[in-house]
Design an enzyme around this catalytic site. Structure first.
Site, PDB file in Angstrom:
ATOM      1  N   LYS A  11       0.910  -1.208  -0.168  1.00 12.03           N
ATOM      2  CA  LYS A  11       0.045  -0.393  -0.137  1.00 12.03           C
ATOM      3  C   LYS A  11       0.892   1.086  -0.341  1.00 12.03           C
ATOM      4  O   LYS A  11       1.908   1.663   0.036  1.00 12.03           O
ATOM      5  CB  LYS A  11      -0.843   0.120   1.256  1.00 12.03           C
ATOM      6  CG  LYS A  11       0.389   0.288   2.311  1.00 12.03           C
ATOM      7  CD  LYS A  11       0.035   1.047   2.959  1.00 12.03           C
ATOM      8  CE  LYS A  11       1.058   1.023   4.537  1.00 12.03           C
ATOM      9  NZ  LYS A  11       1.500   2.265   4.675  1.00 12.03           N
ATOM     10  N   PRO A  99       9.675  -3.923  -1.240  1.00 12.22           N
ATOM     11  CA  PRO A  99      11.048  -3.824  -0.049  1.00 12.22           C
ATOM     12  C   PRO A  99      10.494  -3.325   1.614  1.00 12.22           C
ATOM     13  O   PRO A  99       9.549  -3.489   2.115  1.00 12.22           O
ATOM     14  CB  PRO A  99      11.119  -2.211  -0.861  1.00 12.22           C
ATOM     15  CG  PRO A  99      10.404  -2.438  -2.339  1.00 12.22           C
ATOM     16  CD  PRO A  99       9.513  -2.838  -1.725  1.00 12.22           C
ATOM     17  N   LEU A 104       5.648   0.800   2.956  1.00 13.77           N
ATOM     18  CA  LEU A 104       4.633  -0.005   2.431  1.00 13.77           C
ATOM     19  C   LEU A 104       3.880  -0.695   2.351  1.00 13.77           C
ATOM     20  O   LEU A 104       2.831  -1.887   2.435  1.00 13.77           O
ATOM     21  CB  LEU A 104       5.903  -0.417   0.871  1.00 13.77           C
ATOM     22  CG  LEU A 104       6.603   0.462   0.326  1.00 13.77           C
ATOM     23  CD1 LEU A 104       7.333   0.345  -0.895  1.00 13.77           C
ATOM     24  CD2 LEU A 104       5.330   1.412  -0.291  1.00 13.77           C
ATOM     25  N   ALA A 105       4.081  -1.543   4.134  1.00 12.27           N
ATOM     26  CA  ALA A 105       2.975  -2.528   4.862  1.00 12.27           C
ATOM     27  C   ALA A 105       3.361  -3.766   4.069  1.00 12.27           C
ATOM     28  O   ALA A 105       2.440  -4.473   4.329  1.00 12.27           O
ATOM     29  CB  ALA A 105       1.854  -1.785   4.612  1.00 12.27           C
ATOM     30  N   ASP A 141      -2.332  -1.705  10.045  1.00 11.87           N
ATOM     31  CA  ASP A 141      -2.351  -1.441   8.730  1.00 11.87           C
ATOM     32  C   ASP A 141      -2.767  -2.881   8.381  1.00 11.87           C
ATOM     33  O   ASP A 141      -3.391  -2.889   7.196  1.00 11.87           O
ATOM     34  CB  ASP A 141      -0.993  -1.222   7.814  1.00 11.87           C
ATOM     35  CG  ASP A 141      -0.666   0.443   8.168  1.00 11.87           C
ATOM     36  OD1 ASP A 141      -1.289   0.973   8.655  1.00 11.87           O
ATOM     37  OD2 ASP A 141       0.944  -0.028   7.635  1.00 11.87           O
TER      38      ASP A 141
HETATM   39  O1  C5P Z   1       0.033  -1.192  14.357  1.00 12.34           O
HETATM   40  P1  C5P Z   1       1.139  -1.628  14.365  1.00 12.34           P
HETATM   41  O2  C5P Z   1       2.269  -2.336  15.125  1.00 12.34           O
HETATM   42  O3  C5P Z   1       2.004  -1.586  12.663  1.00 12.34           O
HETATM   43  O4  C5P Z   1       2.100  -0.362  14.483  1.00 12.34           O
HETATM   44  C1  C5P Z   1       4.139  -0.141  14.114  1.00 12.34           C
HETATM   45  C2  C5P Z   1       3.944   1.470  15.839  1.00 12.34           C
HETATM   46  O5  C5P Z   1       3.815   2.027  15.015  1.00 12.34           O
HETATM   47  C3  C5P Z   1       3.499   1.418  17.513  1.00 12.34           C
HETATM   48  O6  C5P Z   1       4.087   0.572  17.754  1.00 12.34           O
HETATM   49  C4  C5P Z   1       3.700   2.481  17.362  1.00 12.34           C
HETATM   50  O7  C5P Z   1       4.714   2.539  17.924  1.00 12.34           O
HETATM   51  C5  C5P Z   1       3.974   2.829  16.046  1.00 12.34           C
HETATM   52  N1  C5P Z   1       2.217   3.473  15.659  1.00 12.34           N
HETATM   53  C6  C5P Z   1       1.914   4.366  15.958  1.00 12.34           C
HETATM   54  N2  C5P Z   1       0.250   5.090  15.943  1.00 12.34           N
HETATM   55  C7  C5P Z   1      -0.300   4.553  15.302  1.00 12.34           C
HETATM   56  C8  C5P Z   1       0.393   3.332  14.217  1.00 12.34           C
HETATM   57  C9  C5P Z   1       1.365   2.948  14.379  1.00 12.34           C
HETATM   58  O8  C5P Z   1       2.077   5.468  17.563  1.00 12.34           O
HETATM   59  N3  C5P Z   1      -1.964   5.229  15.305  1.00 12.34           N
END
Ligand code: C5P
Length: 311
Positions: A11, A99, A104-105, A141
């Site tokens: 994405k 990558p 890019l999730a 994501d």
């Molecule tokens: O949710 P995910 O594990 O993908 O997020 C990775 C990191 O990005 C989280 O640990 C957090 O530090 C940060 N994050 C955030 N707020 C969000 C999404 C992600 O602070 N809405």
């Protein structure tokens, strides 16, 4: 069937606005997310053991319990112990084309593919909303990666409202292979330095949302307007730290594309293009300006699908 192959698209963020800090420590976001046809290929097969095994030849991808694909399988095994007992373990092979740590999730979409694949392999018949609930437990994501297409994402990024698809647009993605950015680092740094307003307890999140014009541009399929409305708050922390990413963004912009922006927490930047030809020309011009072999440039098309079964 004892095995499934799935296509797991990347994405890009057409829009990312940080609205505030949530009680759970995450950031409250307003995003517009778009799937593209650059995708990992995931193969799932039932194994006769009771273990989860991840294989991936990419040197930057861990194959242990930290891999989101592993975590997705583990979550499914815990949620559906009878199916796990009946069907046995699973072998997950990741053909990594997106990558890594690039905004890019790539990891999230692999996790999403495992959820969708195990639902099929174990014949669970989960609904889209059940899959999305599981996906949200894996990462912010991941729910979008399950559904794909074009969507507004709010909350942590896991609350989705679909938007009409915009399929005939292209991007050139630019990423320095040796450069990776931690999403957690980007948000934390934003909180500490750039977004003093988000830490203000009197800050009213809803007043900060400015994604309306981007959403309108998408609804009207106005490519030029989409290009002008690209926005990403995380650029404020990532671009000053990585001047080469800022230069790349500027170089894309100078090729006369619709717009250029960093995706997610970076460091990938993308150039939005109205045709495949424009994307190729932009890619060639940037390649000529930056012959550095560390710079990976890829053309991709907007896609209206999330995880799908290849075979
Ligand atoms: O949710 P995910 O594990 O993908 O997020 C990775 C990191 O990005 C989280 O640990 C957090 O530090 C940060 N994050 C955030 N707020 C969000 C999404 C992600 O602070 N809405």
């Amino acid at each position: 069937m004892r095995s499934y192959s799935l296509i797991a698209p990347a994405k890009i963020n057409l829009y990312l606005e940080i609205l505030g800090i949530r009680p759970d420590g995450y950031h409250e976001l307003a995003m517009v997310l778009q799937s593209i046809d650059l995708a990992d290929h995931i193969h799932l097969s039932a194994s006769s053991t009771d273990t989860i095994r991840v294989r991936c030849e990419h040197p930057q991808v861990p194959t242990d319990k930290t891999n989101l694909a592993y975590k997705a399988a583990e979550l499914m095994a815990v949620q559906f112990p009878d199916a796990f007992a009946q069907y046995g373990g699973v072998e997950i092979t990741i053909d990594k084309r997106i990558p890594v740590a690039a905004g890019l999730a790539g990891g999230s979409t692999d996790g999403a593919a495992v959820l969708v694949g195990l639902d099929l392999l174990w014949q669970l018949g989960l609904t889209q909303s059940q899959l999305q609930e599981l996906a949200a437990q894996l990462g912010s994501d991941v729910p979008f990666c399950v559904a794909g297409g074009t969507a507004i994402a709010t909350g942590r990024g896991d609350q989705l409202s679909p938007l009409p698809s915009v399929e005939n647009l292209y991007v050139v993605l630019g990423k320095y292979r040796s450069l990776t950015v931690s999403t957690a680092w980007a948000y934390q740094t934003y909180r500490q330095h750039a977004g003093s307003n988000v830490a203000d307890p009197t800050f009213e999140p809803r007043l900060g949302v400015h994604s309306g014009p981007m959403v309108k541009a998408i609804i009207h399929k106005n490519a030029r307007e989409i290009g002008q409305r690209l926005h990403n708050d995380l650029e404020q922390v990532v671009l000053p730290k990585y001047p080469q990413v800022l230069q790349l963004r500027q170089a894309f912009q100078d090729t006369g594309v619709l717009g250029a922006m960093m995706s997610g927490s970076g460091p990938t930047v993308f150039a939005l293009c109205e045709s495949y030809d424009q994307a190729q020309q932009s890619q060639q011009q940037v390649r000529a300006a930056f012959p550095d072999p560390d710079l990976n440039l890829v053309v991709a098309q907007f896609s209206s699908t999330g995880i799908r079964v290849a075979s």
